[in-house]
Design an enzyme around this catalytic site. Structure first.
Site, PDB file in Angstrom:
ATOM      1  N   TYR A  72      51.905  43.263  37.755  1.00 14.13           N
ATOM      2  CA  TYR A  72      52.114  41.833  37.950  1.00 14.13           C
ATOM      3  C   TYR A  72      53.598  41.505  37.806  1.00 14.13           C
ATOM      4  CZ  TYR A  72      47.036  41.114  37.461  1.00 14.13           C
ATOM      5  OH  TYR A  72      45.673  41.151  37.623  1.00 14.13           O
ATOM      6  N   SER A 104      39.437  36.513  39.876  1.00 12.10           N
ATOM      7  CA  SER A 104      39.411  35.505  40.946  1.00 12.10           C
ATOM      8  C   SER A 104      38.041  34.856  41.092  1.00 12.10           C
ATOM      9  CB  SER A 104      39.861  36.110  42.280  1.00 12.10           C
ATOM     10  OG  SER A 104      40.467  35.134  43.093  1.00 12.10           O
ATOM     11  N   PRO A 105      37.438  34.388  39.990  1.00  8.58           N
ATOM     12  CA  PRO A 105      36.120  33.749  40.083  1.00  8.58           C
ATOM     13  C   PRO A 105      36.168  32.410  40.817  1.00  8.58           C
ATOM     14  CG  PRO A 105      37.025  33.459  37.893  1.00  8.58           C
ATOM     15  CD  PRO A 105      37.944  34.401  38.611  1.00  8.58           C
ATOM     16  N   LEU A 106      37.371  31.907  41.078  1.00  6.73           N
ATOM     17  CA  LEU A 106      37.516  30.674  41.859  1.00  6.73           C
ATOM     18  C   LEU A 106      37.850  30.966  43.318  1.00  6.73           C
ATOM     19  CD1 LEU A 106      39.411  28.420  39.299  1.00  6.73           C
ATOM     20  CD2 LEU A 106      36.992  28.347  39.936  1.00  6.73           C
ATOM     21  N   GLY A 160      41.370  30.549  44.299  1.00  5.21           N
ATOM     22  CA  GLY A 160      41.755  29.142  44.237  1.00  5.21           C
ATOM     23  C   GLY A 160      41.040  28.255  45.225  1.00  5.21           C
ATOM     24  N   GLY A 219      38.526  23.401  45.678  1.00  4.64           N
ATOM     25  CA  GLY A 219      38.439  22.342  46.675  1.00  4.64           C
ATOM     26  C   GLY A 219      39.787  21.867  47.174  1.00  4.64           C
ATOM     27  N   LYS A 220      40.868  22.476  46.693  1.00  5.63           N
ATOM     28  CA  LYS A 220      42.202  21.968  47.050  1.00  5.63           C
ATOM     29  C   LYS A 220      42.544  22.161  48.530  1.00  5.63           C
ATOM     30  CE  LYS A 220      44.472  24.765  44.295  1.00  5.63           C
ATOM     31  NZ  LYS A 220      45.612  25.423  43.606  1.00  5.63           N
TER      32      LYS A 220
END
Length: 310
Positions: free
Chosen positions: A53, A194-196, A199, A203-204
């Site tokens: 990273y 990355s459970p979203l 990103g 909803g962005k």
């Protein structure tokens, strides 16, 4: 925030983990310290990083924050190495990580990805040495297929293969084909990165690509792009609808869904800013109604067939 047991091991982590992929590059040291403070305040413990990273910058920022705050013992510190998973390279990665982090051990050390050039038995031998030398308390694999996790667990039955870290979200359910069943059968815990959905499940991106988002970033746009599709949009709309009905954020709904899945010990939130992190922290206390879980399952279903299902 409740703690969860990682597989059949004695290791326990918070249901939500804090990811650090952007630390040292898109996230400043001050913002990183604020996020860690907010995370600890709600009972978070799992701090996830990697030697890759920011070319090591994320670990350096963590080391700085830990020196300034003295909270090392409050954390389950996880790092990854081993894109070259030979014994020489893997242990060298671990030693460099320890130096940057300013600690003599990590709680969990993972092999970042498969290395076709190195026999799995050699990689597993290096993981064994990481534990027996005291440099890691527990070990596991990241981004490996189910057969590799099962084989490694068999080879490492003396010290145990504790965790498999994999991408898992409403937009990426491929692990349900064989990784999740292998983890369940062999007593390994899943850490969901990355459970979203990179990103997208916040909803962005429903209407446009925000100028300050990852999808607009030169070095992260390619990371987000695979989920900016019509199929993904249908899943996002389902998460948004559920969130509106429950009075929660789409991020909380998406994270709660992941936390409801078999073998998942923690969902790692890779927030870039303190505000983004705060949108997600309530997910650990949210239990989705059965009808919402069923609707989300249906809209995001993954095709499982031969030979996973006979």
């Amino acid at each position: 925030m409740m703690e969860r047991r990682v597989g059949h091991s004695g290791l326990r982590t918070s249901a939500l983990g804090l990811g650090t992929m952007t630390w040292g590059r898109d996230t400043s040291a001050d913002d990183a310290a604020e996020m860690l403070r907010d995370f600890l305040d709600v009972g978070g413990t799992l701090l996830d990083t990697s030697s890759s990273y920011g070319g090591g910058d994320a670990e350096s920022v963590i080391g700085e924050v830990l020196r300034d705050t003295g909270v090392r013992d409050d954390l389950v510190l996880c790092t990854k190495g081993g894109r070259d998973a030979s014994r020489r390279a893997l242990l060298a990665d671990l030693d460099r990580s320890l130096a940057r982090l300013g600690t003599d051990h990590v709680d969990l050390f993972l092999v970042a990805c498969p290395d076709p050039a190195t026999p799995l038995a050699e990689t597993v031998g290096a993981l064994r040495l990481a534990v027996t030398s005291g440099r890691a308390r527990y070990v596991g694999l990241s981004n490996h297929p189910g057969w590799a996790g099962a084989h490694a667990a068999t080879l490492l039955d003396d010290v145990g293969l504790t965790a498999l870290e994999v991408e898992y979200s409403l937009l990426q359910r491929g692990v349900e084909r064989e990784v999740q069943p292998a983890a369940t059968a062999l007593g390994m815990g899943l850490l969901a990165w990355s459970p979203l959905g990179r990103g997208v499940l916040t909803g962005k991106y429903r209407r446009t690509v925000p100028a300050d988002s990852r999808a607009a970033s030169p070095h992260l746009a390619g990371f987000v792009e695979p989920y900016l599709t019509a199929a993904a949009a249908a899943v996002v709309e389902a998460a948004v609808t559920a969130a509106q009905g429950l009075g929660r954020t789409p991020a909380e709904v998406a994270l709660s869904w992941v936390l409801s899945r078999d073998a998942v010990a923690s969902a790692i939130v890779g927030a870039r800013t303190p505000a983004q992190l705060r949108q997600s922290l309530g997910a650990a206390e949210l239990t989705l109604p059965d009808e919402v879980l069923s609707a989300l399952d249906d809209v995001s279903t993954v095709e499982v067939g031969y030979p996973e299902r006979w």
